[in-house]
Scaffold this active site. Structure first.
Site, mmCIF file in Angstrom:
data_model
loop_
_atom_site.group_PDB
_atom_site.id
_atom_site.type_symbol
_atom_site.label_atom_id
_atom_site.label_comp_id
_atom_site.label_asym_id
_atom_site.label_seq_id
_atom_site.Cartn_x
_atom_site.Cartn_y
_atom_site.Cartn_z
ATOM 1 N N GLU A 1 0.821 -1.216 0.000
ATOM 2 C CA GLU A 1 0.000 0.000 0.000
ATOM 3 C C GLU A 1 0.852 1.262 0.000
ATOM 4 O O GLU A 1 0.584 2.203 -0.749
ATOM 5 C CB GLU A 1 -0.954 0.006 1.196
ATOM 6 C CG GLU A 1 -2.128 -0.925 1.063
ATOM 7 C CD GLU A 1 -3.152 -0.470 0.041
ATOM 8 O OE1 GLU A 1 -3.165 0.720 -0.358
ATOM 9 O OE2 GLU A 1 -3.973 -1.313 -0.374
ATOM 10 N N GLU B 1 -1.971 14.753 -2.576
ATOM 11 C CA GLU B 1 -0.562 15.072 -2.346
ATOM 12 C C GLU B 1 -0.053 14.206 -1.206
ATOM 13 O O GLU B 1 -0.829 13.641 -0.438
ATOM 14 C CB GLU B 1 -0.337 16.559 -2.053
ATOM 15 C CG GLU B 1 -1.072 17.110 -0.851
ATOM 16 C CD GLU B 1 -0.893 18.613 -0.690
ATOM 17 O OE1 GLU B 1 0.269 19.078 -0.661
ATOM 18 O OE2 GLU B 1 -1.903 19.314 -0.566
#
Length: 159
Positions: A57, A112
């Site tokens: 992940e 971001e």
């Protein structure tokens, strides 16, 4: 699966990675679904071990390669997504160190990513903050909500 069950509650295995660099900064992502800053997290795939899932992940979301250092905590965490989907994650949180790579937005789950000093964190929902606190306090044992309790940080956030 959602085509069959709609927005009904799903119980899912999840992982979180509190990623700390050699300067003691924490890697966080600003989520595309809520716009809020959060720790890196995701769902464990069938046949995958939780530690492997957190490594995958973090790499998928940020491009950073990590080493799992230790278990930080385990808790159930309810989430109600803006689209109406409801999930409750059995979340396993790991402390991770950086093994390589450069932090960048690497998929569509984040707006971001960035490194933050623990003393200067952006606003985060309570469960993300709790997981960061697990890492910062450097306790030797894993955290868990006491049996029969409902820890305030685990109450479903309004997204």
């Amino acid at each position: 699966m959602r085509a069959h069950i709609g927005h009904d509650l799903l119980l899912l295995p999840g992982v979180s990675g509190i990623v700390v660099d050699d300067r003691g900064r924490l890697l966080l992502a600003r989520r595309s679904d809520t716009g809020g800053w959060a720790v890196l997290a995701g769902v464990v795939e069938p046949g995958e071990q939780p530690a492997d899932a957190v490594v995958r992940e973090v790499r998928e979301e940020t491009g950073v390669e990590v080493r799992v250092e230790r278990l930080l905590g385990v808790a159930m965490h309810p989430v109600h997504y803006p689209n109406g989907d409801r999930c409750e994650y059995l979340n396993v949180t790991f402390l991770c160190s950086v093994a390589g790579g450069t932090a960048t937005v690497n998929d569509d789950e984040s707006l971001e990513v960035g490194w933050f000093d623990p003393a200067d964190l952006p606003p985060m929902e309570p469960y993300s903050r709790l997981r960061v606190e697990m890492a910062v306090r450097d306790a030797k044992e894993a955290w868990f909500a006491p049996p029969g309790s409902r820890h305030p940080a685990l109450v479903e956030p309004s997204m």
